[in-house]
Design an enzyme around this catalytic site. Sequence first.
Site, PDB file in Angstrom:
ATOM      1  N   GLY A  41      67.130  23.223  50.964  1.00 54.06           N
ATOM      2  CA  GLY A  41      68.398  22.855  51.614  1.00 54.06           C
ATOM      3  C   GLY A  41      68.894  24.022  52.450  1.00 54.06           C
ATOM      4  O   GLY A  41      70.098  24.206  52.625  1.00 54.06           O
ATOM      5  N   LYS A 172      76.580  22.762  40.781  1.00 47.57           N
ATOM      6  CA  LYS A 172      77.330  21.559  40.434  1.00 47.57           C
ATOM      7  C   LYS A 172      77.428  20.659  41.655  1.00 47.57           C
ATOM      8  O   LYS A 172      77.322  21.163  42.768  1.00 47.57           O
ATOM      9  CB  LYS A 172      78.707  21.939  39.903  1.00 47.57           C
ATOM     10  CG  LYS A 172      79.704  22.373  40.993  1.00 47.57           C
ATOM     11  CD  LYS A 172      81.062  22.596  40.396  1.00 47.57           C
ATOM     12  CE  LYS A 172      82.029  23.173  41.382  1.00 47.57           C
ATOM     13  NZ  LYS A 172      82.815  22.300  42.196  1.00 47.57           N
ATOM     14  N   HIS A 264      85.209  24.702  36.230  1.00 52.71           N
ATOM     15  CA  HIS A 264      85.748  26.071  36.277  1.00 52.71           C
ATOM     16  C   HIS A 264      86.836  26.292  35.219  1.00 52.71           C
ATOM     17  O   HIS A 264      86.808  27.272  34.473  1.00 52.71           O
ATOM     18  CB  HIS A 264      86.360  26.368  37.648  1.00 52.71           C
ATOM     19  CG  HIS A 264      85.413  26.171  38.795  1.00 52.71           C
ATOM     20  ND1 HIS A 264      84.075  26.438  38.713  1.00 52.71           N
ATOM     21  CD2 HIS A 264      85.628  25.748  40.071  1.00 52.71           C
ATOM     22  CE1 HIS A 264      83.506  26.170  39.880  1.00 52.71           C
ATOM     23  NE2 HIS A 264      84.426  25.749  40.716  1.00 52.71           N
ATOM     24  N   LYS A 361      94.871  21.199  45.424  1.00 53.91           N
ATOM     25  CA  LYS A 361      94.674  21.569  46.825  1.00 53.91           C
ATOM     26  C   LYS A 361      96.004  21.429  47.546  1.00 53.91           C
ATOM     27  O   LYS A 361      96.911  20.759  47.053  1.00 53.91           O
ATOM     28  CB  LYS A 361      93.671  20.629  47.480  1.00 53.91           C
ATOM     29  CG  LYS A 361      92.254  20.876  47.054  1.00 53.91           C
ATOM     30  CD  LYS A 361      91.315  19.961  47.804  1.00 53.91           C
ATOM     31  CE  LYS A 361      89.882  20.375  47.594  1.00 53.91           C
ATOM     32  NZ  LYS A 361      89.506  21.659  48.182  1.00 53.91           N
ATOM     33  N   LYS A 367      95.382  30.995  44.274  1.00 53.92           N
ATOM     34  CA  LYS A 367      95.496  31.766  43.033  1.00 53.92           C
ATOM     35  C   LYS A 367      94.707  31.106  41.914  1.00 53.92           C
ATOM     36  O   LYS A 367      94.649  29.883  41.825  1.00 53.92           O
ATOM     37  CB  LYS A 367      96.958  31.844  42.629  1.00 53.92           C
ATOM     38  CG  LYS A 367      97.229  32.884  41.563  1.00 53.92           C
ATOM     39  CD  LYS A 367      98.651  32.821  41.090  1.00 53.92           C
ATOM     40  CE  LYS A 367      99.540  33.811  41.797  1.00 53.92           C
ATOM     41  NZ  LYS A 367     100.900  33.844  41.230  1.00 53.92           N
TER      42      LYS A 367
END
Length: 488
Positions: A41, A172, A264, A361, A367
């Site tokens: 890729g 992921k 995450h 978002k 942060k």
Amino acid sequence: MSVRQSSIDSLSCKHDFYSEFLGDIHASEETTVAHVFVTLGASGDLAKKKIYPTLWWLYRDGLLPPKTHFIGYARSKLQMADIREKALPFMKVKNGEEEKLEAFFKVNQYISGDYNSQADFQKLNQLIAKIGSCNRIFYLALPPNIFEPATTQIKNVCMSQNDQWTRVIIEKPFGRDLETYLALRDHISTLFTEEQIYRIDHYLGKEMVQNFMVLRFGNSIFNPIWNRNSIASIVISFKEPIGTQGRGGYFDQSGIIRDVMQNHLLQLLSIVAMEKPPSTNAEDIRNEKVRVLKCVPPVNIKNVVLGQYTGKPGADGEAALGYLDDPTVPKDSVTPTFAAAVLFVKNERWDGVPFILRCGKALNERKAEIRIQFRDVPGDIFQPGLVKRNELVFRVQPKEAVYMKVMTKVPGMAFNCEETELDLTFEKRYEHAKFPDAYERLILDVFTGSQMNFVRSDELYEAWRIFTPLLKSIDNERPTIVPYEFGR
Ligand SMILES: NC(=O)c1ccc[n+]([C@@H]2O[C@H](COP(=O)([O-])OP(=O)(O)OC[C@H]3O[C@@H](n4cnc5c(N)ncnc54)[C@H](OP(=O)(O)O)[C@@H]3O)[C@@H](O)[C@H]2O)c1
């Protein structure tokens, strides 16, 4: 001392771990086995923005084994010059590095081929074979629907021979829910052993995430208070000031829970909540992470708030547009761009303590942080309402910092107290230190064979078990989504 060794030392001044492994890798240029790093890729977005730049930084800093070659593979009929042109804007090449850059591209090649063509993978294998006997790393920088054919071809045609190793890096998303994850897991596990698979969650490569272990387990003051008796709640947040930037159609397939929270933020939760591992060995750490995740029940939709951003009236650029204004997003989409969820860890240490995960978002700032909120001071002797709860904050990005909110006396004759901070801001404390990018650390880990910062298959199983019922409710029941203005 060689230039390479001094570079290793400067990068890894705090990481004897790397020096140890790299010492072996660099033992002797003549006797060192060759390595090949294949990006599948190579024509794509991740390759140009992250993989080629990271390989360049590692090469430039002399951190890779001496005889390392790079091969890009994709269907597009490109030349190496095209790949170079795409990646260059992200490589941050400085004056004086031109010669090294040429040397880097000299050991780079590109070959085009299909992801399910054995003949094309044979050509790739012939190219690798020209390097001679070598250790092989394959990075799947590909959309997940291509994982299956590409990994099958690697296994059929491109595995290293004799006593050299093959390692495969996967990005992921690892599935969309528990079922699709299990299908992917079953496919991959028929081809490779767990030791050959490196599943990236780049949060695990971040400096503060790594530091968390040292602060927690390298200081005796924290363990006695690291439990439900002293801690009232733990808030783990990720905020981004940008929207989907024209890639809304792509984002709409996943949403913020699959994109950030399930991986995450849950990784951060597991590191915050796990018991002390017997050692810093990868398996010891991953065992503890899995153990704590096993104690987390599936998220209840009653404990979740979902949001979707709208345009900000009068704003310029992207902020003027809401998520649904993106022409690639279905007009009736209920995909969340913000989510807050309360999780519980049902074990002796944490029972009843809410772990609040928040991510979104189009918010007011960039942060990522972990906030440990302590309980009120029992038997407070000061003026009512004056004493605030202690809070320990780990800022993961930007400007890595650890600070503790504590009460102090205001200097002077009066006996007043106020909240202040014990502050360990890393750029102040370690002014000249280089903070490696997460991908730099992780790719180097693959070369050194350390799986400590990679996600194990049973961790992923638990992560999907915890989030799949919630994701199914969102997909099937179209719950209420709270609109919020861009930049809130
Ligand atoms: N971009 C990021 O910042 C980012 C961040 C985190 C994780 N990831 C993950 O990393 C992986 C790669 O991401 P990416 O953004 O680089 O993807 P991408 O640009 O969409 O795709 C990478 C390459 O795969 C090939 N490809 C795309 N669609 C294909 C299809 N339907 N069939 C066959 N080949 C196809 C294309 O190359 P050819 O047509 O030349 O073969 C393309 O250049 C994905 O799993 C993504 O979720 C990306």
